[in-house]
Design a protein around this motif. Structure first.
Motif, PDB file in Angstrom:
ATOM      1  N   MET A   1       0.843  -1.334   0.020  1.00 31.42           N
ATOM      2  CA  MET A   1       0.091  -0.051  -0.081  1.00 31.42           C
ATOM      3  C   MET A   1       0.741   1.227  -0.272  1.00 31.42           C
ATOM      4  O   MET A   1       0.425   2.211  -0.619  1.00 31.42           O
ATOM      5  CB  MET A   1      -0.838   0.041   1.320  1.00 31.42           C
ATOM      6  CG  MET A   1      -2.235  -1.103   0.997  1.00 31.42           C
ATOM      7  SD  MET A   1      -3.284  -0.773  -0.475  1.00 31.42           S
ATOM      8  CE  MET A   1      -3.919   0.822  -0.109  1.00 31.42           C
ATOM      9  N   GLY A   5       0.531   4.418  -2.616  1.00 30.05           N
ATOM     10  CA  GLY A   5       0.368   5.544  -2.091  1.00 30.05           C
ATOM     11  C   GLY A   5       1.450   6.509  -2.908  1.00 30.05           C
ATOM     12  O   GLY A   5       1.194   7.609  -3.360  1.00 30.05           O
ATOM     13  N   CYS A  91     -10.900   2.181   6.618  1.00 36.64           N
ATOM     14  CA  CYS A  91     -10.478   2.196   5.260  1.00 36.64           C
ATOM     15  C   CYS A  91      -8.919   2.073   5.068  1.00 36.64           C
ATOM     16  O   CYS A  91      -8.180   2.926   5.643  1.00 36.64           O
ATOM     17  CB  CYS A  91     -10.716   3.689   4.455  1.00 36.64           C
ATOM     18  SG  CYS A  91     -10.374   3.654   2.966  1.00 36.64           S
ATOM     19  N   VAL A  93      -7.114   2.627   2.641  1.00 39.84           N
ATOM     20  CA  VAL A  93      -6.492   3.541   1.807  1.00 39.84           C
ATOM     21  C   VAL A  93      -5.947   4.743   2.782  1.00 39.84           C
ATOM     22  O   VAL A  93      -5.205   5.274   2.930  1.00 39.84           O
ATOM     23  CB  VAL A  93      -7.200   3.927   0.659  1.00 39.84           C
ATOM     24  CG1 VAL A  93      -6.892   5.207   0.004  1.00 39.84           C
ATOM     25  CG2 VAL A  93      -7.330   3.074  -0.442  1.00 39.84           C
ATOM     26  N   THR A  96      -3.126   3.922   5.126  1.00 38.85           N
ATOM     27  CA  THR A  96      -2.126   4.021   4.371  1.00 38.85           C
ATOM     28  C   THR A  96      -1.614   5.541   4.224  1.00 38.85           C
ATOM     29  O   THR A  96      -0.413   5.755   4.415  1.00 38.85           O
ATOM     30  CB  THR A  96      -2.242   3.113   3.150  1.00 38.85           C
ATOM     31  OG1 THR A  96      -2.588   2.123   3.277  1.00 38.85           O
ATOM     32  CG2 THR A  96      -0.929   3.261   2.261  1.00 38.85           C
ATOM     33  N   GLN A 104      -5.088  12.762   1.471  1.00 35.05           N
ATOM     34  CA  GLN A 104      -6.421  12.218   1.343  1.00 35.05           C
ATOM     35  C   GLN A 104      -7.338  12.774   0.158  1.00 35.05           C
ATOM     36  O   GLN A 104      -7.097  13.912  -0.068  1.00 35.05           O
ATOM     37  CB  GLN A 104      -7.335  12.226   2.537  1.00 35.05           C
ATOM     38  CG  GLN A 104      -7.273  11.233   3.611  1.00 35.05           C
ATOM     39  CD  GLN A 104      -8.044  11.259   4.676  1.00 35.05           C
ATOM     40  OE1 GLN A 104      -7.876  12.033   5.430  1.00 35.05           O
ATOM     41  NE2 GLN A 104      -9.219  10.613   4.565  1.00 35.05           N
ATOM     42  N   LEU A 108      -5.419   7.759  -5.057  1.00 39.19           N
ATOM     43  CA  LEU A 108      -5.752   6.361  -4.547  1.00 39.19           C
ATOM     44  C   LEU A 108      -7.091   6.107  -4.038  1.00 39.19           C
ATOM     45  O   LEU A 108      -7.633   5.175  -4.104  1.00 39.19           O
ATOM     46  CB  LEU A 108      -4.663   6.228  -3.483  1.00 39.19           C
ATOM     47  CG  LEU A 108      -4.340   4.779  -2.936  1.00 39.19           C
ATOM     48  CD1 LEU A 108      -4.233   3.819  -4.055  1.00 39.19           C
ATOM     49  CD2 LEU A 108      -3.393   4.754  -1.991  1.00 39.19           C
ATOM     50  N   CYS A 109      -7.573   7.290  -3.106  1.00 39.99           N
ATOM     51  CA  CYS A 109      -9.068   7.320  -3.048  1.00 39.99           C
ATOM     52  C   CYS A 109      -9.678   7.023  -4.176  1.00 39.99           C
ATOM     53  O   CYS A 109     -11.008   6.164  -4.262  1.00 39.99           O
ATOM     54  CB  CYS A 109      -9.454   8.626  -2.366  1.00 39.99           C
ATOM     55  SG  CYS A 109      -8.582   8.540  -0.711  1.00 39.99           S
ATOM     56  N   LYS A 112     -10.791   3.515  -5.483  1.00 35.17           N
ATOM     57  CA  LYS A 112     -11.570   2.815  -4.774  1.00 35.17           C
ATOM     58  C   LYS A 112     -12.943   3.227  -4.980  1.00 35.17           C
ATOM     59  O   LYS A 112     -13.905   2.506  -4.892  1.00 35.17           O
ATOM     60  CB  LYS A 112     -11.118   2.796  -3.164  1.00 35.17           C
ATOM     61  CG  LYS A 112     -11.372   1.625  -2.502  1.00 35.17           C
ATOM     62  CD  LYS A 112     -10.739   1.696  -1.229  1.00 35.17           C
ATOM     63  CE  LYS A 112     -11.073   0.479  -0.155  1.00 35.17           C
ATOM     64  NZ  LYS A 112     -10.545   0.469   0.859  1.00 35.17           N
TER      65      LYS A 112
END
Length: 148
Positions: A1, A5, A91, A93, A96, A104, A108-109, A112
């Motif tokens: 992960m 990221g 979560c 993600v 990580t 955030q 990467l978010c 998902k």
């Protein structure tokens, strides 16, 4: 992960805002191509089916249907779409990103979110979009729009 990221952060550095769209569409493609066990025509049964399909994919991303403040309705009807607010607590993600200091709500978010949308569309049969209302340290509040 940590590697994902770093890759998603680097992708945004190189491509700018388009990275979010690319990652959302990539996740959506994975979700829409996933073989699902059943189709549903009820929103809440579809949400349960999405949870089940994500668990089959070894994705632990628990969420709950959130009461709207106005009238405590689960589903808000708008012109052309329905809306459901979903809090996501645990979560991987988000964990990580916090662990390694990446922000955030970025690429990467979006992978998902695209995956969730693709699964929901495949099970329910309507176009959707899962967007961020609030990204926090303990949970994120997301907005699922289901288009007519």
């Amino acid at each position: 992960m940590m590697f994902l990221g770093a890759v998603s952060d680097g992708l945004e550095t190189v491509t700018g805002r388009s990275a979010k769209v690319v990652c959302f569409q990539a996740g959506k493609r994975v979700g829409s191509q996933h073989k699902v066990a059943r189709k549903e025509n009820d929103l809440f049964a579809t949400l349960d089916a999405v949870k089940e399909e994500m668990e089959k994919m070894d994705i632990n991303w628990p969420f709950d249907v959130n009461y709207q403040q106005q009238g405590h309705d689960f589903v808000t009807q708008h012109n052309g779409y329905k809306e459901i607010r979903l809090p996501f607590e645990n979560c991987i993600v988000r964990c990580t990103l916090f662990r390694y200091g990446f922000p955030q709500g970025k690429a990467l978010c979006q992978i998902k979110h695209g995956l969730f949308s693709g699964l929901f569309e495949k099970i329910y049969g309507a176009k959707t979009h899962l967007g961020i209302i609030h990204a926090g340290e303990n949970a994120c509040l997301l907005n699922l729009k289901i288009y007519d």
